[in-house]
Motif scaffolding. Structure first.
Motif, PDB file in Angstrom:
ATOM      1  N   ARG A  77       9.909  54.011  99.133  1.00 13.42           N
ATOM      2  CA  ARG A  77      10.598  55.191  98.614  1.00 13.42           C
ATOM      3  C   ARG A  77       9.806  56.461  98.913  1.00 13.42           C
ATOM      4  O   ARG A  77      10.370  57.482  99.325  1.00 13.42           O
ATOM      5  N   ASN A  78       8.500  56.423  98.747  1.00 14.61           N
ATOM      6  CA  ASN A  78       7.671  57.594  99.034  1.00 14.61           C
ATOM      7  C   ASN A  78       7.693  57.936 100.521  1.00 14.61           C
ATOM      8  O   ASN A  78       7.711  59.111 100.894  1.00 14.61           O
ATOM      9  N   ALA A  79       7.694  56.928 101.376  1.00 14.87           N
ATOM     10  CA  ALA A  79       7.761  57.183 102.825  1.00 14.87           C
ATOM     11  C   ALA A  79       9.095  57.834 103.190  1.00 14.87           C
ATOM     12  O   ALA A  79       9.143  58.744 104.022  1.00 14.87           O
ATOM     13  N   MET A  80      10.192  57.386 102.578  1.00 17.48           N
ATOM     14  CA  MET A  80      11.502  57.987 102.855  1.00 17.48           C
ATOM     15  C   MET A  80      11.568  59.431 102.367  1.00 17.48           C
ATOM     16  O   MET A  80      12.166  60.278 103.019  1.00 17.48           O
ATOM     17  N   LYS A  81      10.968  59.719 101.212  1.00 14.71           N
ATOM     18  CA  LYS A  81      10.953  61.097 100.702  1.00 14.71           C
ATOM     19  C   LYS A  81      10.182  62.016 101.636  1.00 14.71           C
ATOM     20  O   LYS A  81      10.607  63.136 101.905  1.00 14.71           O
ATOM     21  N   LYS A  82       9.037  61.551 102.155  1.00  9.25           N
ATOM     22  CA  LYS A  82       8.249  62.367 103.074  1.00  9.25           C
ATOM     23  C   LYS A  82       9.018  62.635 104.361  1.00  9.25           C
ATOM     24  O   LYS A  82       9.007  63.745 104.883  1.00  9.25           O
ATOM     25  N   CYS A  83       9.698  61.620 104.866  1.00 13.16           N
ATOM     26  CA  CYS A  83      10.479  61.780 106.092  1.00 13.16           C
ATOM     27  C   CYS A  83      11.639  62.746 105.875  1.00 13.16           C
ATOM     28  O   CYS A  83      11.920  63.584 106.736  1.00 13.16           O
ATOM     29  N   ALA A  84      12.307  62.658 104.734  1.00 11.27           N
ATOM     30  CA  ALA A  84      13.426  63.553 104.431  1.00 11.27           C
ATOM     31  C   ALA A  84      12.948  64.996 104.276  1.00 11.27           C
ATOM     32  O   ALA A  84      13.606  65.932 104.740  1.00 11.27           O
ATOM     33  N   ALA A  85      11.796  65.193 103.638  1.00 11.59           N
ATOM     34  CA  ALA A  85      11.262  66.546 103.483  1.00 11.59           C
ATOM     35  C   ALA A  85      10.880  67.141 104.832  1.00 11.59           C
ATOM     36  O   ALA A  85      11.115  68.324 105.095  1.00 11.59           O
ATOM     37  N   LYS A  86      10.307  66.325 105.704  1.00 11.79           N
ATOM     38  CA  LYS A  86       9.929  66.795 107.036  1.00 11.79           C
ATOM     39  C   LYS A  86      11.169  67.187 107.841  1.00 11.79           C
ATOM     40  O   LYS A  86      11.189  68.213 108.514  1.00 11.79           O
ATOM     41  N   THR A  87      12.212  66.380 107.763  1.00  9.03           N
ATOM     42  CA  THR A  87      13.457  66.662 108.482  1.00  9.03           C
ATOM     43  C   THR A  87      14.122  67.926 107.953  1.00  9.03           C
ATOM     44  O   THR A  87      14.614  68.746 108.722  1.00  9.03           O
ATOM     45  N   ALA A  88      14.140  68.098 106.632  1.00 10.70           N
ATOM     46  CA  ALA A  88      14.763  69.282 106.037  1.00 10.70           C
ATOM     47  C   ALA A  88      14.011  70.552 106.434  1.00 10.70           C
ATOM     48  O   ALA A  88      14.625  71.590 106.708  1.00 10.70           O
ATOM     49  N   LYS A  89      12.698  70.476 106.477  1.00  9.48           N
ATOM     50  CA  LYS A  89      11.905  71.650 106.841  1.00  9.48           C
ATOM     51  C   LYS A  89      12.145  72.051 108.301  1.00  9.48           C
ATOM     52  O   LYS A  89      12.309  73.225 108.611  1.00  9.48           O
ATOM     53  N   SER A  90      12.200  71.066 109.203  1.00  6.11           N
ATOM     54  CA  SER A  90      12.431  71.388 110.612  1.00  6.11           C
ATOM     55  C   SER A  90      13.857  71.890 110.833  1.00  6.11           C
ATOM     56  O   SER A  90      14.081  72.746 111.681  1.00  6.11           O
ATOM     57  N   ALA A  91      14.822  71.371 110.074  1.00  4.41           N
ATOM     58  CA  ALA A  91      16.200  71.833 110.208  1.00  4.41           C
ATOM     59  C   ALA A  91      16.339  73.280 109.747  1.00  4.41           C
ATOM     60  O   ALA A  91      17.078  74.066 110.344  1.00  4.41           O
ATOM     61  N   ALA A  92      15.633  73.650 108.684  1.00  4.67           N
ATOM     62  CA  ALA A  92      15.695  75.028 108.192  1.00  4.67           C
ATOM     63  C   ALA A  92      15.072  75.988 109.197  1.00  4.67           C
ATOM     64  O   ALA A  92      15.563  77.101 109.394  1.00  4.67           O
ATOM     65  N   GLN A  93      13.998  75.575 109.857  1.00  2.07           N
ATOM     66  CA  GLN A  93      13.359  76.432 110.846  1.00  2.07           C
ATOM     67  C   GLN A  93      14.230  76.573 112.098  1.00  2.07           C
ATOM     68  O   GLN A  93      14.305  77.637 112.688  1.00  2.07           O
TER      69      GLN A  93
END
Length: 147
Positions: A77-93
């Motif tokens: 679950r923690n690995a999925m949260k980190k991956c989702a946060a990374k994806t959201a940050k790159s999408a916003a940029q």
């Protein structure tokens, strides 16, 4: 403009479905194997030590399996949260570098006018600055984190 978001959703839904089906197969096969192992262990302990010891051994074994499953679930679950946060940050940029968005912004400036847009842009810039500062601190406003 939303194609990347739709593709990310399709990809994550496909991955979730694959993981779920593999997990179900593994759970069923593991459950059957554990049943046979438990029956064999129970009979062995019952013949050598007695009924109470056999029951306590079975309980300890299942408690150990439960602890292992909880640890694996938490790590995943923690690995999925980190991956989702990374994806959201790159999408916003990447959203700000989209030529369609820049073109729409230029058309908006032409339609409304620069003098009327200055106060709107000032408020928008302030809100964006507050949002980025809040995201950098890791405080996204979620009071409970149950998932």
């Amino acid at each position: 403009m939303f194609q990347r978001t739709i593709d990310d959703f399709k990809k994550s839904a496909g991955n979730a479905l694959q993981l779920t089906s593999l997990a179900m197969v593994a759970i069923i096969a593991g459950f059957v194997a554990i049943l046979f192992l438990c029956a064999a262990a129970f009979v062995f302990v019952l013949q050598n030590y007695g009924l109470i010891e056999a029951c306590l051994t079975g309980a300890a074994f299942f408690y150990l399996i439960t602890l292992i499953a909880v640890v694996i679930y938490t790590i995943r679950r923690n690995a999925m949260k980190k991956c989702a946060a990374k994806t959201a940050k790159s999408a916003a940029q990447n959203l700000l570098a989209d030529p369609m968005l820049v073109t729409a912004g230029l058309q908006l400036v032409r339609a409304i006018g620069v003098k009327k847009l200055i106060p709107i842009l000032a408020v928008g810039g302030l809100a964006l600055g507050l949002l980025v500062g809040r995201r950098d601190r890791g405080d996204d406003g979620n009071a409970s984190d149950d998932t």
